[in-house]
Design an enzyme around this catalytic site. Structure first.
Site, PDB file in Angstrom:
ATOM      1  N   HIS A  82      62.531  27.457  17.481  1.00 13.15           N
ATOM      2  CA  HIS A  82      62.526  28.814  18.047  1.00 13.15           C
ATOM      3  C   HIS A  82      61.816  29.756  17.081  1.00 13.15           C
ATOM      4  CE1 HIS A  82      63.954  32.140  20.507  1.00 13.15           C
ATOM      5  NE2 HIS A  82      64.036  32.803  19.359  1.00 13.15           N
ATOM      6  N   ASP A 161      73.354  36.248  28.600  1.00 16.05           N
ATOM      7  CA  ASP A 161      72.296  36.729  27.705  1.00 16.05           C
ATOM      8  C   ASP A 161      71.227  37.478  28.495  1.00 16.05           C
ATOM      9  OD1 ASP A 161      70.812  36.895  25.188  1.00 16.05           O
ATOM     10  OD2 ASP A 161      69.383  35.660  26.280  1.00 16.05           O
ATOM     11  N   ARG A 168      70.331  45.817  26.668  1.00 14.87           N
ATOM     12  CA  ARG A 168      69.997  46.197  25.285  1.00 14.87           C
ATOM     13  C   ARG A 168      68.603  46.814  25.217  1.00 14.87           C
ATOM     14  NH1 ARG A 168      70.283  40.784  22.491  1.00 14.87           N
ATOM     15  NH2 ARG A 168      69.448  41.928  20.716  1.00 14.87           N
ATOM     16  N   SER A 183      72.299  35.966  20.851  1.00 13.49           N
ATOM     17  CA  SER A 183      71.395  35.835  21.993  1.00 13.49           C
ATOM     18  C   SER A 183      70.485  34.610  21.813  1.00 13.49           C
ATOM     19  CB  SER A 183      70.569  37.124  22.113  1.00 13.49           C
ATOM     20  OG  SER A 183      69.419  36.937  22.863  1.00 13.49           O
ATOM     21  N   LYS A 187      71.082  30.405  23.629  1.00 12.25           N
ATOM     22  CA  LYS A 187      70.044  29.696  24.392  1.00 12.25           C
ATOM     23  C   LYS A 187      69.691  28.361  23.724  1.00 12.25           C
ATOM     24  CE  LYS A 187      67.748  33.478  24.409  1.00 12.25           C
ATOM     25  NZ  LYS A 187      67.259  34.817  24.524  1.00 12.25           N
TER      26      LYS A 187
HETATM   27  N1  URA Z   1      64.999  37.110  21.162  1.00 11.76           N
HETATM   28  C1  URA Z   1      66.089  36.819  21.897  1.00 11.76           C
HETATM   29  O1  URA Z   1      66.138  35.803  22.586  1.00 11.76           O
HETATM   30  N2  URA Z   1      67.144  37.655  21.826  1.00 11.76           N
HETATM   31  C2  URA Z   1      67.145  38.768  21.083  1.00 11.76           C
HETATM   32  O2  URA Z   1      68.136  39.467  21.067  1.00 11.76           O
HETATM   33  C3  URA Z   1      65.995  39.078  20.339  1.00 11.76           C
HETATM   34  C4  URA Z   1      64.934  38.225  20.391  1.00 11.76           C
END
Ligand code: URA
Length: 434
Positions: A82, A161, A168, A183, A187
Site C-alpha cells: 500500500h 471506511d 472526513r 482506514s 482495507k
Molecule cells: N488513504 C486511505 O485509504 N485512508 C485515509 O484515511 C487516507 C489515505
C-alpha cells in the site's frame, strides 16, 4: 449507550471502549447516527487523538462492518502493498507482476485517485477493457492462475471506511493519524494478505508532509497489523519530487511498461525493488536483503515480470495488445512544451505543484464525482540534477483542452527550480521500519 455521550467523552479527552466504537460505526451505517453527530465525533477524534488500543479497536470495528477475503487456502505466500499516495506513483503496476513472477500471490484491494495524487485503478483503466469490477470468484481464479489480481473496494468490503472517508473529506478531518491508520489498515486486513509492505510517503507531495507524522503513521499501522497477526514492514519514502517522469494515467502505464521491460527511470525501479525485497524477506523467500534484491532484479531483467503484467492485464479484461504496442493507449491531442527560462541545473521539482497541474490537465479529480481524461498529464523532460539550457524543453503538458494547457504553462514552469551549481543528491528511501 448514546452517541451524544460518546462524542462528549472524546471531546473531553476520554478513551473509548471497543463496544462504544462498534456502537458508533454500526449506528452510523444503519442510519441511527446522523452525519452531524458522526462529524462532531470525527472532529473530536481529530483534535484529541486516540490511543493505540482505541485505534486497533476502531480498525476491528471497521473491518467487522464488511466481509474479508480469505486467502488462507493458498500455499504460496500472500502479499499486499500500500502506498499512502503520491505523484507519478506507478510502483504497484511494476511491483505486483514482479512479486507474482517471484512466486507470491498478490491480491490487492485498490482505489481511485483524488486531488493531486493518482490511483492505481485509474491508471490501469486507461488500458481499454481493463476492469477491477470482478466477482470474488474471478478474483480468486486470477490469484490461482496468474498470481495477481486487483479488485476495487466495493460495498461488501470495508463499507464503514467508504462512508467515513467521504464524510472526513468534507469535514476537514482527513489528516488525523489514527483515522488514516485505521482506514488504510481495515482495507489491507479485508484484502486478506498475510504479508504487507507499506510505502509511507513523506514530503511536500505526501498526505502528511512532516516526517515525524509519517513515522508515527507507519508505527501505528505496523502495530495494527501485528495485533491482527499480519507481518507488516513500512518504508518511508520521499514524495518531495514526483516518481519517474510521467504523471497521468496512460503516461504512467507506458512508463511502468518501460520499467517492466528493464528500462525506465531508475527511481521507479529502485523503489520497486526496495519495497519488493521487504515482502520477499517477510515471506521467507530469501534470508537476507541482497538475495531478495537479486530475486527481484532477475524477474525484472529476464522479462518474467513483464510477461506476468501482460497476463494480468488480459485476465482483467484489458486489451494486452495495447501494452505490447503502447501507441494504442489513449494519446492526447494537444501537447504543449514548457521551456526553461534559465540555464543551470534542476534543483527542485515540486511534487505537490506538479500533481496539481496534472490534475488540472484532466488527469485527476478535484472532487470524487469528476471524470478523468486518461490521456492527460505531464511528461517531465528533466530530473533533479539535470543540466539544462535556456529555452530547452523541461516538461510537456498532455491533454485535450488546449486553453487549459496554455494556462498551466507558467504554473508548471514555476514548479521546476533551475539554479547554477550542481545540487546535492536527494534521498528517495528515507528509512525502513520493520
Ligand atoms: N488513504 C486511505 O485509504 N485512508 C485515509 O484515511 C487516507 C489515505
Amino acid at each position: 449507550m448514546r452517541a451524544l455521550d460518546i462524542i462528549s467523552a472524546k471531546r473531553d479527552g476520554g478513551e473509548h471502549s471497543a463496544s462504544e466504537l462498534e456502537f458508533m460505526l454500526t449506528g452510523y451505517l444503519d442510519g441511527q447516527i446522523p452525519d452531524y453527530q458522526m462529524s462532531a465525533w470525527l472532529m473530536a477524534v481529530y483534535l484529541r487523538g486516540m490511543s493505540d488500543n482505541e485505534t486497533v479497536a476502531l480498525t476491528r470495528a471497521m473491518l467487522a462492518t464488511g466481509e474479508a477475503m480469505d486467502l488462507s487456502g493458498f500455499t504460496r505466500p500472500t502479499v499486499d502493498k500500500h502506498s499512502t499516495g503520491g505523484v507519478g506513483d506507478k510502483i504497484s503496476l511494476v511491483l505486483g507482476p514482479a512479486l507474482a513472477a517471484v512466486g507470491m500471490v498478490v491480491g490487492k484491494l485498490t482505489g481511485r485517485g483524488l486531488g493531486h495524487t493518482g490511483g492505481t485503478i485509474d491508471k490501469l483503466e486507461s488500458i481499454p477493457g481493463f476492469t477491477t469490477d470482478l466477482s470474488r470468484n474471478q478474483f480468486d481464479h486470477l490469484l490461482r492462475t496468474v498470481g495477481m489480481s486487483l479488485i476495487g473496494a466495493g460495498p461488501g468490503l470495508a463499507p464503514a471506511d467508504k462512508r467515513l472517508y467521504a464524510l472526513r473529506d468534507v469535514t476537514a478531518t482527513v489528516g488525523s493519524i489514527p483515522l488514516i491508520a485505521s482506514s488504510i489498515m481495515c482495507k489491507k486486513l479485508a484484502g486478506g494478505a498475510e504479508h504487507i509492505v507499506l510505502d509511507v510517503k513523506t514530503g511536500r507531495g505526501a498526505f502528511l508532509p512532516d516526517i515525524e507524522q509519517s513515522r508515527e503513521l507507519a508505527r501505528l499501522m505496523i502495530a495494527i497489523g501485528k495485533s491482527f497477526g499480519r507481518k507488516v514492514t513500512a518504508v518511508l519514502s520521499s514524495m518531495d519530487q514526483p516518481l519517474g517522469f510521467a504523471v497521468g494515467n496512460s503516461l504512467e502505464v507506458k512508463e511502468a511498461v518501460a520499467v517492466l521491460r528493464g528500462q525506465g527511470p531508475a527511481d521507479v525501479r529502485d523503489l520497486t525493488v526496495t519495497l519488493g525485497a521487504e515482502l520477499v524477506m517477510l515471506a521467507g523467500l530469501a534470508d537476507h536483503h541482497a538475495a531478495a534484491v537479486q530475486l527481484l532484479n532477475e524477474v525484472l531483467d529476464s522479462g518474467k515480470a513483464w510477461s506476468k503484467f501482460s497476463e494480468f492485464v488480459a485476465g482483467q479484461g484489458g486489451d494486452s495488445n495495447t501494452v505490447e504496442n503502447l501507441e494504442l493507449l489513449p494519446e492526447a491531442q494537444c501537447k504543449l512544451s514548457v521551456e526553461a527560462h534559465d540555464s543551470g541545473y534542476v534543483h527542485d521539482i515540486d511534487a505537490l505543484a506538479v500533481g496539481h497541474c496534472a490534475m488540472l490537465t484532466g488527469a485527476g479529480r478535484e472532487r470524487k464525482e469528476d471524470n478523468i481524461d486518461y490521456a492527460a498529464g505531464i511528461l517531465l523532460k528533466c530530473e533533479h540534477g539535470t543540466k539544462v539550457e535556456k529555452g530547452q524543453e523541461i516538461a510537456t503538458l498532455h491533454g485535450n483542452d488546449l486553453g487549459k494547457l496554455e494556462s498551466l504553462v507558467p504554473r508548471l514552469r514555476a514548479a521546476i527550480t533551475i539554479e547554477s551549481g550542481i545540487p546535492a543528491k536527494k534521498q528517495l528511501v528515507i528509512e525502513t521500519i520493520r
